[in-house]
Structures are given as structure tokens and as C-alpha cells.
Design a protein around this motif. Structure first.
Motif, short mmCIF file in Angstrom:
data_model
loop_
_atom_site.label_atom_id
_atom_site.label_comp_id
_atom_site.label_asym_id
_atom_site.label_seq_id
_atom_site.Cartn_x
_atom_site.Cartn_y
_atom_site.Cartn_z
N GLN A 88 0.81 -1.01 -0.01
CA GLN A 88 0.08 -0.13 0.02
C GLN A 88 0.79 1.24 0.13
O GLN A 88 0.46 2.30 -0.50
N CYS A 89 2.06 1.23 0.61
CA CYS A 89 3.01 2.32 0.57
C CYS A 89 3.31 2.65 -0.68
O CYS A 89 3.31 3.90 -1.05
N ALA A 92 0.44 4.27 -2.70
CA ALA A 92 0.08 5.55 -2.10
C ALA A 92 1.28 6.55 -3.08
O ALA A 92 0.73 7.57 -3.51
#
Length: 278
Positions: A88-89, A92
């Protein structure tokens, strides 16, 4: 013997002279008022151009610097992100970078539009280039047709810029609001006026849109026309509605901006008509 001629005096003579004097005074007053409208409109246009230059500098020097710093910061985060960081990092960061790219592109476009264009090739050359760029940016079919008139090559910078800005604003309005597939720009020349015509095949304009107060873009277009003793007319036009159509057929918008040749070609008196380019 006295041979002088005696001119008979009519009771209608004095009223006729008085009427002529009143008409002459009214015409002089009207001419003064029209000249004052031109001067005030030119001052408004100068203020708008000064504001555009100021905003362009702020966007380029201030916002541009912050966007560059943000890009470097995101690149640093991506470099320092550990290999076992949650996916998810990375996702993002990818979203942030795409958003930053969009903001940078929009900022560059805004700066380009706010700066006065190069008019070395004349108004025809400047508008031809602008319509090509507009078509590439918006994917709208866009055409530009210009009359062959030597007076177009003699336009002072402030007059050419007025015509360009009206066309620019009209095209930007088409891109933002018209939901159109095509746009056409035309310059026509007559004995007394240069007429800029911008049309599209979009949804048209409503009565509320035409009468809405505080419409900065429309008021700016009107001021640029008025500065050169001209007028602006914005109207909706029907595009080939079928018989028995109830009014849902596609509509287009027609912008007609007129500029007086005498005002455009006149030598500019310092403060009122100096070139507006930076």
C-alpha cells in the motif's frame, strides 16, 4: 438706389437653429462619452494584464518551486522505503506522483496562458498556433480561418492582444463548459470593423448563463472590445434540428466580437493604449 437683398425671416428659423444646436451638442456629448468608455475599458484591460503577469510570476516562482521540492521529497521517500514495506505504501506513492504530475502540467499550462503571447508573427500567426495547441490539448476538432487583410499586419501590440485574449477566453470556455466536439475560429474584416467569430457545436448557452453577474471572463471580453470601440455578442444557435424536434437537439454557442479599425489602428496615447505585453 439700394439693391441689397432682404432675406425673409421665417418663424420656423429659430426653432430649426435651436434644434440643430441641440443635436450638435448631443452628438459631441455622445462622442465624449464613447471616448471615456474606451479609456476606462483600456484601463481595466491594463489592470487585468498586470494581474495576469503577477499571478504568472507567483505560479512560476512560488508554486513551481514548492512543486519541485515536493517531487524531490517523494523521490526520497521512495528511495528510503524498506524492501518489506507494505504494498500500500508504494501504491500511495504512485498516486501522489500522478497527482503531482497533473498539478505540474496544469500549472505550466496556466502560466503559459497568463503570459502575453508572442505577436511577432501577427495576430493571424498567434491565433493559428494557439488553436493548434488547443486542439492537441483538448482533442476538439478546431479550425482557424483568417481574412487576407493587410491591416491585420499593422495592428499595434495592444490591439492584437485584445483580439487574441477574446479568442483565448472563448476557446477556454468551450473546453470547460460546452461539451462540444468541435470549435471554429474566424477573423472577418470589413470597412469599419474587425470581427472575431468563435463557434462550437456544444450544448449552447442558457439565458441564465448570459445574464449571470460577476462572470469575470465575459466581462473581460466585453472590456477588451469596448477598449477599441467595439461590442461583444454571445448567443446560442441551433445546429440542424430535425422536423418536429422538441428542443433537445444539439445547440452551439456563437461569440461575435467586433473591434473598430479606427480605434485599433490609431496611435496610442501613452497611458491608455500602450502595449500590454511584459
Amino acid at each position: 438706389m439700394d439693391t441689397s437683398t432682404v432675406v425673409p425671416f421665417s418663424s420656423h428659423t429659430l426653432p430649426s437653429l435651436a434644434h440643430a444646436a441641440q443635436q450638435s451638442a448631443a452628438e459631441r456629448e455622445l462622442a465624449l462619452l464613447r471616448a471615456r468608455v474606451c479609456e476606462l475599458s483600456a484601463e481595466l484591460v491594463q489592470a487585468q494584464e498586470a494581474a495576469c503577469r503577477h499571478v504568472a510570476r507567483e505560479l512560476h516562482d512560488g508554486v513551481g518551486a514548492e512543486l519541485t521540492a515536493t517531487r524531490y521529497a517523494l523521490a526520497g521517500i521512495e528511495t528510503w522505503l524498506p524492501a518489506d514495506a507494505p504494498p500500500q505504501c508504494a501504491a500511495a506513492l504512485a498516486v501522489a506522483n500522478r497527482s503531482l504530475d497533473a498539478v505540474c502540467a496544469a500549472t505550466r499550462q496556466a502560466v503559459a496562458e497568463l503570459h502575453a503571447p508572442s505577436l511577432e508573427a501577427g495576430i493571424a500567426g498567434a491565433l493559428a498556433q494557439w488553436t493548434r495547441e488547443f486542439a492537441a490539448r483538448t482533442n476538439l476538432r478546431t479550425s482557424f480561418v483568417c481574412a487576407a487583410d493587410v491591416r491585420l499586419t499593422r495592428l499595434p501590440a495592444d490591439a492584437a492582444l485584445a483580439v487574441f485574449r477574446v479568442a483565448q477566453e472563448a476557446l477556454n470556455n468551450i473546453a470547460k463548459h460546452a461539451r462540444a466536439e468541435s470549435a471554429d475560429v474566424r477573423i472577418e474584416t470589413g470597412r469599419h470593423h474587425l470581427t472575431l467569430i468563435v463557434s462550437d457545436d456544444g450544448i449552447g448557452v442558457t439565458r441564465n448563463a448570459r445574464s449571470r453577474r460577476g462572470h469575470f471572463g465575459l466581462s473581460g471580453m466585453q472590456a477588451r472590445c469596448a477598449a477599441f470601440d467595439g461590442t461583444l455578442q454571445v448567443s446560442a444557435r441551433r445546429l440542424g434540428a430535425c422536423c418536429g424536434d422538441s428542443g433537445d437537439a444539439a445547440r452551439g454557442t456563437l461569440v461575435q466580437a467586433r473591434f473598430a479599425w479606427d480605434a485599433m489602428l490609431a496611435s496610442a496615447p501613452g497611458a491608455e493604449r500602450r502595449a500590454l505585453q511584459s
